[in-house]
Write a protein that holds these residues in place. Structure first.
Motif, PDB file in Angstrom:
ATOM      1  N   GLY A  21       7.822  35.752  42.852  1.00 33.25           N
ATOM      2  CA  GLY A  21       6.614  34.902  42.519  1.00 33.25           C
ATOM      3  C   GLY A  21       5.272  35.265  43.112  1.00 33.25           C
ATOM      4  N   TRP A  22       4.474  34.263  43.266  1.00 38.66           N
ATOM      5  CA  TRP A  22       3.018  34.695  43.640  1.00 38.66           C
ATOM      6  C   TRP A  22       2.944  34.363  45.261  1.00 38.66           C
ATOM      7  N   ASN A  23       3.867  34.214  45.866  1.00 37.18           N
ATOM      8  CA  ASN A  23       3.896  33.592  47.371  1.00 37.18           C
ATOM      9  C   ASN A  23       3.576  34.947  48.307  1.00 37.18           C
ATOM     10  N   ASN A  24       3.711  36.007  47.904  1.00 32.47           N
ATOM     11  CA  ASN A  24       3.442  37.126  48.823  1.00 32.47           C
ATOM     12  C   ASN A  24       2.157  37.758  48.499  1.00 32.47           C
ATOM     13  N   TYR A  25       1.153  37.723  49.278  1.00 34.41           N
ATOM     14  CA  TYR A  25      -0.236  38.243  49.191  1.00 34.41           C
ATOM     15  C   TYR A  25      -0.244  39.752  48.970  1.00 34.41           C
ATOM     16  N   GLN A  26       0.731  40.334  49.689  1.00 31.21           N
ATOM     17  CA  GLN A  26       0.744  41.948  49.759  1.00 31.21           C
ATOM     18  C   GLN A  26       1.060  42.406  48.439  1.00 31.21           C
ATOM     19  N   SER A  27       2.024  41.618  47.548  1.00 27.84           N
ATOM     20  CA  SER A  27       2.619  42.174  46.376  1.00 27.84           C
ATOM     21  C   SER A  27       1.674  41.731  45.104  1.00 27.84           C
ATOM     22  N   LEU A  28       0.337  40.975  45.313  1.00 25.45           N
ATOM     23  CA  LEU A  28      -0.443  40.481  44.142  1.00 25.45           C
ATOM     24  C   LEU A  28      -1.310  42.024  43.797  1.00 25.45           C
ATOM     25  N   PRO A  29      -1.599  42.050  42.626  1.00 29.05           N
ATOM     26  CA  PRO A  29      -2.693  43.305  42.216  1.00 29.05           C
ATOM     27  C   PRO A  29      -3.782  42.877  42.794  1.00 29.05           C
ATOM     28  N   ASP A  30      -4.569  44.172  43.016  1.00 28.99           N
ATOM     29  CA  ASP A  30      -5.972  44.377  43.856  1.00 28.99           C
ATOM     30  C   ASP A  30      -6.755  43.195  43.091  1.00 28.99           C
ATOM     31  N   LEU A  31      -6.806  42.861  41.806  1.00 23.19           N
ATOM     32  CA  LEU A  31      -7.816  42.372  41.092  1.00 23.19           C
ATOM     33  C   LEU A  31      -7.709  40.897  41.321  1.00 23.19           C
ATOM     34  N   TYR A  32      -6.413  40.365  41.651  1.00 16.35           N
ATOM     35  CA  TYR A  32      -6.215  39.003  42.108  1.00 16.35           C
ATOM     36  C   TYR A  32      -6.672  38.792  43.520  1.00 16.35           C
ATOM     37  N   ARG A  33      -6.389  39.755  44.331  1.00 20.78           N
ATOM     38  CA  ARG A  33      -6.634  39.789  45.711  1.00 20.78           C
ATOM     39  C   ARG A  33      -8.220  39.558  45.922  1.00 20.78           C
ATOM     40  N   THR A  34      -9.112  40.459  44.984  1.00 17.00           N
ATOM     41  CA  THR A  34     -10.509  40.204  45.357  1.00 17.00           C
ATOM     42  C   THR A  34     -10.902  38.912  45.290  1.00 17.00           C
ATOM     43  N   HIS A  35     -10.408  38.194  44.184  1.00 20.94           N
ATOM     44  CA  HIS A  35     -10.920  36.762  44.065  1.00 20.94           C
ATOM     45  C   HIS A  35     -10.235  35.893  45.264  1.00 20.94           C
ATOM     46  N   ILE A  36      -9.113  36.034  45.479  1.00 18.75           N
ATOM     47  CA  ILE A  36      -8.454  35.167  46.803  1.00 18.75           C
ATOM     48  C   ILE A  36      -9.244  35.368  47.879  1.00 18.75           C
ATOM     49  N   ASP A  37      -9.644  36.681  48.062  1.00 21.92           N
ATOM     50  CA  ASP A  37     -10.530  37.012  49.430  1.00 21.92           C
ATOM     51  C   ASP A  37     -11.720  36.295  49.549  1.00 21.92           C
ATOM     52  N   LEU A  58      -0.506  31.215  44.449  1.00 19.32           N
ATOM     53  CA  LEU A  58      -1.288  30.892  43.509  1.00 19.32           C
ATOM     54  C   LEU A  58      -0.930  29.593  42.731  1.00 19.32           C
ATOM     55  N   LEU A  59      -1.722  28.820  42.183  1.00 22.45           N
ATOM     56  CA  LEU A  59      -1.367  27.769  41.699  1.00 22.45           C
ATOM     57  C   LEU A  59      -1.546  28.313  40.102  1.00 22.45           C
ATOM     58  N   PRO A  60      -0.902  27.197  39.035  1.00 24.01           N
ATOM     59  CA  PRO A  60      -1.044  27.542  37.633  1.00 24.01           C
ATOM     60  C   PRO A  60      -2.423  27.777  37.006  1.00 24.01           C
ATOM     61  N   ASN A  61      -2.194  28.461  35.855  1.00 21.98           N
ATOM     62  CA  ASN A  61      -3.650  28.590  34.914  1.00 21.98           C
ATOM     63  C   ASN A  61      -4.378  29.653  35.297  1.00 21.98           C
ATOM     64  N   LEU A  62      -3.914  30.417  36.197  1.00 27.85           N
ATOM     65  CA  LEU A  62      -4.541  32.131  36.293  1.00 27.85           C
ATOM     66  C   LEU A  62      -5.020  32.743  35.141  1.00 27.85           C
ATOM     67  N   LYS A  63      -6.175  33.028  35.318  1.00 33.82           N
ATOM     68  CA  LYS A  63      -6.790  33.857  34.108  1.00 33.82           C
ATOM     69  C   LYS A  63      -7.771  34.615  34.576  1.00 33.82           C
ATOM     70  N   ILE A  64      -7.714  35.963  34.539  1.00 34.90           N
ATOM     71  CA  ILE A  64      -8.528  37.114  34.782  1.00 34.90           C
ATOM     72  C   ILE A  64      -8.482  38.027  33.478  1.00 34.90           C
ATOM     73  N   LYS A  65      -9.404  37.591  32.810  1.00 37.20           N
ATOM     74  CA  LYS A  65      -9.992  38.530  31.629  1.00 37.20           C
ATOM     75  C   LYS A  65     -11.368  38.417  31.425  1.00 37.20           C
ATOM     76  N   ASP A  66     -11.941  37.995  30.389  1.00 39.28           N
ATOM     77  CA  ASP A  66     -13.156  37.953  30.156  1.00 39.28           C
ATOM     78  C   ASP A  66     -13.819  36.898  30.885  1.00 39.28           C
ATOM     79  N   ASP A  67     -13.167  35.775  31.075  1.00 37.36           N
ATOM     80  CA  ASP A  67     -13.508  34.525  32.001  1.00 37.36           C
ATOM     81  C   ASP A  67     -12.696  34.897  33.283  1.00 37.36           C
ATOM     82  N   VAL A  68     -12.884  34.200  34.356  1.00 34.89           N
ATOM     83  CA  VAL A  68     -12.229  34.445  35.528  1.00 34.89           C
ATOM     84  C   VAL A  68     -11.685  33.007  35.927  1.00 34.89           C
TER      85      VAL A  68
END
Length: 163
Positions: A21-37, A58-68
């Motif tokens: 799942g998305w409950n482990n901060y260390q396993s998240l991609p760097d792009l996600y961690r940038t916004h989470i930080d 992370l909660l639902p509806n994650l979107k990281i492409k053209d829009d964040v």
């Protein structure tokens, strides 16, 4: 390799990935961690008093492409804040402080292009809807990754594994 063995291997990998799942901060991609930080920095300044605020999920509806659009749940931990260690997620701080509310943060890029970071207690997130509606990815409910509108407002069918 027999078809049955391949099927069992595929099922095991699928279960392993879905269990992580998305409950482990260390396993998240760097792009996600940038916004989470960014959310962690905002929440640590605003909440927790002398206690550190850390990533929970992370909660639902994650979107990281053209829009964040990143919606993240944070928690006030039992660790004390330490400016030398910074405001980012600290892997030694994973225990939620009792009787403290969850923190709901949204990091997004509205249509005007400016970044918006909104962190509130989870119970107050509904009151923050006016601010969050500025996010182009903000959903008021009923939406899922299985059915989203495309660029030309045509329905687009997705899959849970496509995130």
């Amino acid at each position: 390799m027999s078809a049955v063995l391949k099927l069992l291997l595929l099922a095991a990998v699928t279960l392993l990935v879905s269990a992580q799942g998305w409950n482990n901060y260390q396993s998240l991609p760097d792009l996600y961690r940038t916004h989470i930080d960014k959310a962690l920095y905002n929440a640590n300044r605003k909440f927790g008093g002398p206690y550190h605020v850390a990533y929970e999920s992370l909660l639902p509806n994650l979107k990281i492409k053209d829009d964040v659009y990143v919606n993240v749940r944070l928690m006030v931990t039992t660790c004390r804040k330490d400016e030398q260690k910074g405001f980012g997620h600290r892997k030694e701080c994973v225990t939620k402080k009792p009787k403290t509310p969850w923190i709901d943060c949204v990091v997004c890029k509205p249509k005007n292009g400016e970044e918006l970071i909104d962190c509130v207690r989870q119970m107050d997130a509904e009151n923050s809807a006016a601010i969050r509606k500025k996010c182009s990815g903000y959903f008021t409910g009923g939406e899922s990754i299985m059915f989203q509108k495309g660029e030309n407002d045509e329905p687009r069918i997705g899959c849970p594994g496509c995130v």
